[in-house]
Design a protein around this motif. Structure first.
Motif, PDB file in Angstrom:
ATOM      1  N   ARG A 156     -13.353  40.360  21.217  1.00  0.00           N
ATOM      2  CA  ARG A 156     -11.957  39.886  21.139  1.00  0.00           C
ATOM      3  C   ARG A 156     -11.229  40.599  19.981  1.00  0.00           C
ATOM      4  O   ARG A 156     -10.075  41.005  20.109  1.00  0.00           O
ATOM      5  CB  ARG A 156     -11.974  38.360  20.946  1.00  0.00           C
ATOM      6  N   CYS A 157     -11.914  40.747  18.859  1.00  0.00           N
ATOM      7  CA  CYS A 157     -11.305  41.444  17.711  1.00  0.00           C
ATOM      8  C   CYS A 157     -10.989  42.897  18.079  1.00  0.00           C
ATOM      9  O   CYS A 157      -9.942  43.430  17.706  1.00  0.00           O
ATOM     10  CB  CYS A 157     -12.237  41.421  16.499  1.00  0.00           C
ATOM     11  N   ILE A 158     -11.905  43.522  18.817  1.00  0.00           N
ATOM     12  CA  ILE A 158     -11.661  44.906  19.249  1.00  0.00           C
ATOM     13  C   ILE A 158     -10.394  44.960  20.104  1.00  0.00           C
ATOM     14  O   ILE A 158      -9.540  45.835  19.932  1.00  0.00           O
ATOM     15  CB  ILE A 158     -12.906  45.445  20.008  1.00  0.00           C
ATOM     16  N   GLU A 159     -10.263  44.006  21.009  1.00  0.00           N
ATOM     17  CA  GLU A 159      -9.048  43.921  21.859  1.00  0.00           C
ATOM     18  C   GLU A 159      -7.797  43.805  20.966  1.00  0.00           C
ATOM     19  O   GLU A 159      -6.799  44.510  21.187  1.00  0.00           O
ATOM     20  CB  GLU A 159      -9.183  42.694  22.781  1.00  0.00           C
ATOM     21  N   LEU A 160      -7.871  42.914  19.968  1.00  0.00           N
ATOM     22  CA  LEU A 160      -6.697  42.707  19.098  1.00  0.00           C
ATOM     23  C   LEU A 160      -6.384  43.961  18.280  1.00  0.00           C
ATOM     24  O   LEU A 160      -5.214  44.318  18.094  1.00  0.00           O
ATOM     25  CB  LEU A 160      -6.952  41.515  18.157  1.00  0.00           C
ATOM     26  N   ALA A 161      -7.420  44.619  17.794  1.00  0.00           N
ATOM     27  CA  ALA A 161      -7.201  45.835  16.993  1.00  0.00           C
ATOM     28  C   ALA A 161      -6.571  46.932  17.844  1.00  0.00           C
ATOM     29  O   ALA A 161      -5.654  47.641  17.400  1.00  0.00           O
ATOM     30  CB  ALA A 161      -8.522  46.309  16.394  1.00  0.00           C
ATOM     31  N   LEU A 162      -7.047  47.069  19.089  1.00  0.00           N
ATOM     32  CA  LEU A 162      -6.487  48.107  19.971  1.00  0.00           C
ATOM     33  C   LEU A 162      -5.009  47.845  20.257  1.00  0.00           C
ATOM     34  O   LEU A 162      -4.211  48.779  20.384  1.00  0.00           O
ATOM     35  CB  LEU A 162      -7.269  48.143  21.291  1.00  0.00           C
TER      36      LEU A 162
END
Ligand code: USQ
Length: 409
Positions: free
Chosen positions: A280-286
């Motif tokens: 989920r964090c990766i999604e938000l960072a992208l």
């Protein structure tokens, strides 16, 4: 978004690929499959049985209707192939996880140190150099580590990457400057992530590359929403002394009746995050890139901190396992406090999954299901940080004397 996931066959890369594909992104995995070769080198296997990457992708297509492409490229050694792929495919974003990620593996022998530095540093630099050469404005999201900071605090929380310092000039006046938080790596692996930070700083400044560095803590758990969808989409689950991380190892040890392997006093405090939150964090960072010309954006990708012995006690209470306090093969502080700033992901909408008995019980169930695949002799962590530690500790760990004294195994 068109996303290239470098290292998409690994422990974070695979669930991240499925998560991003399920959101409708156009995903390509680029991987040299090195994690599978390292399993072969070490003579260990993931607790969970993994199919080939091609078979995994076939199942994903059948389950979701979505296609994930796969390219077999070693980005650390095949620079030209990487550059050509980038030029032809022009991804909007590149998620960079193509690095050797185990601290104990990086400390095993001089050969493992050399491999880890060559692989990790060249992977990052090849990507950055190729993006500049091809003239691409892809947002790079890199998986870094909390270990770049070291784990000691000076009575202040560890900020998200940057520190304001006052420097006294020759004339006595003070100037304020923002610097990268002082690097303090505890292994060759962690050191490569510190080197990455300087590469990012330079390319963001010199070439206006848009870069995000995720300083992630220790990941626990194994399933995400997508990896649960089909048995053949299952994620890898490492339990061995080199690649297994502490909480997941404790759970597996408990499931097979092995004493929990606490190094030293277990007073080491570390930051943790569940694998579902990691993707989920990766999604938000992208979705939230820095602007061109901005400094590298750094997030602390952690949700909570725990002391190793508290985790062992929690798992022991839940399962009835014994705890073995072992001589520590690592050179690290016996006891430390750790306070970490982690506001940015919360502000972007992360709702953290914290350690709960139910999720730990889920993990115990996975461990029990695949118990027959565990080689008990590969559980102790025997990669020593120095030759002196190696001489005094490794024989004891391999002999199992400390496990016998703890009452079982
Ligand atoms: N530990 C034990 N018993 C074990 C295994 C580990 O007491 O059986 C202790 C270690 O001595 C250490 C702590 O637990 O003090 C964490 O060890 P770990 O193997 O779980 O984690 P580490 O080696 O730090 O590396 C892992 C990932 C790495 C990631 C890092 C985040 O492998 O990719 O970057 O966690 S962090 O720890 O925040 O730097």
């Amino acid at each position: 978004m068109r996303i290239a996931i470098l290292g998409g066959d690994g422990f974070i890369g695979w669930p991240a690929a499925l998560h991003l594909s399920s959101l409708g992104h156009d995903v390509t995995i680029i991987d040299n499959l090195s994690r599978r070769w390292i399993d072969t080198e070490l003579g260990v296997q993931s607790l969970t049985p993994m199919d080939s990457i091609q078979e995994r992708l076939r199942i994903w297509k059948a389950e979701s209707g979505k296609t994930i492409e796969f390219q077999l490229i070693d980005i650390a050694t095949e620079y030209e192939r990487l550059k050509v792929w980038l030029a032809e495919n022009k991804p909007d974003s590149v998620l960079h996880l193509a690095q050797q990620r185990a601290a104990p593996y990086s400390m095993k022998t001089d050969r493992h140190k050399v491999y880890t530095v060559n692989n990790n540093t060249n992977a990052t630099h090849n990507l950055l150099a190729a993006l500049v050469e091809v003239g691409l404005d892809s947002h790079v999201v890199h998986m870094g580590t909390m270990g770049v900071y070291g784990y000691s605090t000076v009575g202040a929380a560890i900020p998200e990457g940057y520190l304001n310092v006052d420097i006294t000039r020759a004339d006595g006046d003070k100037v304020s400057q923002e610097i990268l938080y002082p690097a303090n790596p505890g292994s060759i692996y962690h050191m490569t992530k510190c080197l990455d930070q300087l590469l990012f700083q330079f390319y963001a400044k010199n070439d206006s590359l848009r870069i995000t560095d995720l300083h992630q803590g220790i990941v626990w758990g194994t399933h995400t929403e997508q990896t649960r969808q089909h048995e053949q989409l299952i994620n890898r689950f490492d339990y061995d002394g080199d690649y297994g991380t502490v909480l997941n190892r404790f759970v597996i040890q408990a499931a097979v009746g092995h004493p929990l392997t606490v190094h030293g006093t277990g007073g080491q405090t570390r930051a943790f995050i569940h694998i579902q939150d990691s993707v989920r964090c990766i999604e938000l960072a992208l979705a939230n890139p820095p602007a061109a010309g901005e400094r590298t954006k750094i997030f602390n990708q952690v949700t909570e901190t725990h002391r190793v012995r508290d985790l062992a006690e929690l798992v022991a209470q839940l399962t009835g396992a014994d705890i073995a306090y072992l001589p520590n093969p690592r050179k690290e502080a016996d006891e430390n406090d750790l306070v970490v700033v982690k506001e940015q992901f919360l502000e972007l909408g992360l709702s953290p999954i914290t350690l709960q008995d139910s999720l730990l019980s889920d993990l115990v169930d996975v461990a029990k299901r695949y118990e027959h695949r565990i080689d008990m002799s590969r559980i102790p962590s025997t990669s020593a940080w120095t030759k002196t530690i190696g001489k005094s500790v490794v024989g004891r760990l391999e002999s199992g004397v400390d496990f016998k004294r703890s009452g079982s195994a």
